[in-house]
Design an enzyme around this catalytic site. Structure first.
Site, PDB file in Angstrom:
ATOM      1  N   TYR A   1     -27.702  12.939 -47.329  1.00 41.26           N
ATOM      2  CA  TYR A   1     -28.310  11.605 -47.470  1.00 41.26           C
ATOM      3  C   TYR A   1     -27.256  10.584 -47.918  1.00 41.26           C
ATOM      4  O   TYR A   1     -27.156   9.487 -47.358  1.00 41.26           O
ATOM      5  CB  TYR A   1     -29.442  11.709 -48.490  1.00 41.26           C
TER       6      TYR A   1
ATOM      7  N   LYS B   1     -25.930   7.209 -45.988  1.00 46.04           N
ATOM      8  CA  LYS B   1     -26.085   5.873 -46.574  1.00 46.04           C
ATOM      9  C   LYS B   1     -24.716   5.199 -46.795  1.00 46.04           C
ATOM     10  O   LYS B   1     -24.606   3.976 -46.705  1.00 46.04           O
ATOM     11  CB  LYS B   1     -26.874   5.957 -47.883  1.00 46.04           C
TER      12      LYS B   1
END
Ligand code: NAP
Length: 248
Positions: free
Chosen positions: A156, A160
């Site tokens: 993740y 990002k």
């Protein structure tokens, strides 16, 4: 207030959470809105009618942001319905959290495709009408985790962080065409994505947030209004944190 009156916005992942708040906020500011969903059809239809009741035109379309071909058809649908695309918000995102030693290739790929490749897919196709218009605002949903990292979220956090590098590069590439591209880095926002945390974990986060509360979808949606509107015409290539100074 009508800060977005006359504008057409495309928002990925608008059926729940932050995306739902953005759809409703954009509608309340006068924008016509197209938003996407994948599995939450009932919720998407409820969001569509709530947004329509604010007096704007709204389309809810099932479309997987991770799929290049579907992204192309989606942008074509926006143009045939509304004739233009002023604001793209790449909001769709998922988590598949686990420590690196346990992370499967599938968990890595799923997160990178849904969170990062989707941003490439939609931006690639949205840039064509925006170039013709010589105007546009692209807003990409990053996270404070993409700036600071987080144990158990390597996939993740990588997605990002990738969004931030991508956004700054696009801002440099298309600034001369009057197209802006910014990222938003939310902190801890109360949505389905964060409901999996225990009360104890939430309390620990709140203790570490100087504003002493979790964020709301509206907190993030307000930042999206600023970046999508003509209030921010000289703001591009930036990362706007909406995090109550968490990790600041
Ligand atoms: P959420 O409540 O889990 O909602 C996710 C939304 O994305 C849903 O509308 C979902 O639609 C949609 N979606 C998922 N996969 C998709 C795909 N492949 N194509 C199109 N739509 C897809 O998440 P959230 O908390 O609102 O998060 C929204 C964004 O903010 C994400 O990018 C997330 O990483 C970011 N963010 C969240 C937080 C937080 O604390 N919540 C913090 C920082 C950043 P369906 O339900 O129809 O599948």
């Amino acid at each position: 207030m009508g800060l977005l009156r006359g504008k057409t916005a495309l928002i990925t992942g608008g059926s729940r959470g932050i995306g739902e708040a953005i759809v409703l906020k954009y509608a309340s500011e006068g924008a016509d809105v197209v938003f996407t969903y994948v599995s939450s059809e009932e919720k998407a239809l409820a969001v569509k009618s709530a947004a329509e009741s604010l007096g704007v035109r709204v389309l809810a379309i099932r479309s997987d942001a991770a799929d290049y071909g579907q992204a192309e058809s989606l942008v074509n649908e926006v143009i045939s319905a509304f004739g233009k695309l002023d604001i793209l918000i790449n909001n769709a995102g998922i988590t598949r959290d686990t420590l690196m030693l346990r992370m499967s290739e599938e968990q890595w790929d799923e997160v990178i495709h849904t969170n990062l490749k989707s941003v490439f897919n939609l931006t690639k196709h949205a840039l064509k009408p925006m170039m013709k218009q010589k105007a546009g605002s692209i807003i990409n949903m990053s996270s404070v985790v993409g700036v600071f990292g987080n144990a158990g979220q390597a996939n993740y956090a990588a997605s990002k962080a990738g969004i931030i590098g991508f956004s700054k590069s696009i801002a440099k590439e298309v600034g001369s065409r009057n197209i802006r591209c910014n990222a938003i880095a939310p902190g801890f926002i109360e949505t389905d994505m964060t409901h999996i945390l225990t009360e104890e974990q939430k309390k620990a986060y709140i203790d570490s947030i100087p504003l002493k509360r979790l964020g709301t979808g509206d907190d993030v949606a307000n930042a999206c209004v600023f970046l999508g509107s003509d209030m921010s015409t000289y703001v591009t290539g930036q990362v706007l944190s909406v995090c109550g100074a968490l990790n600041t």
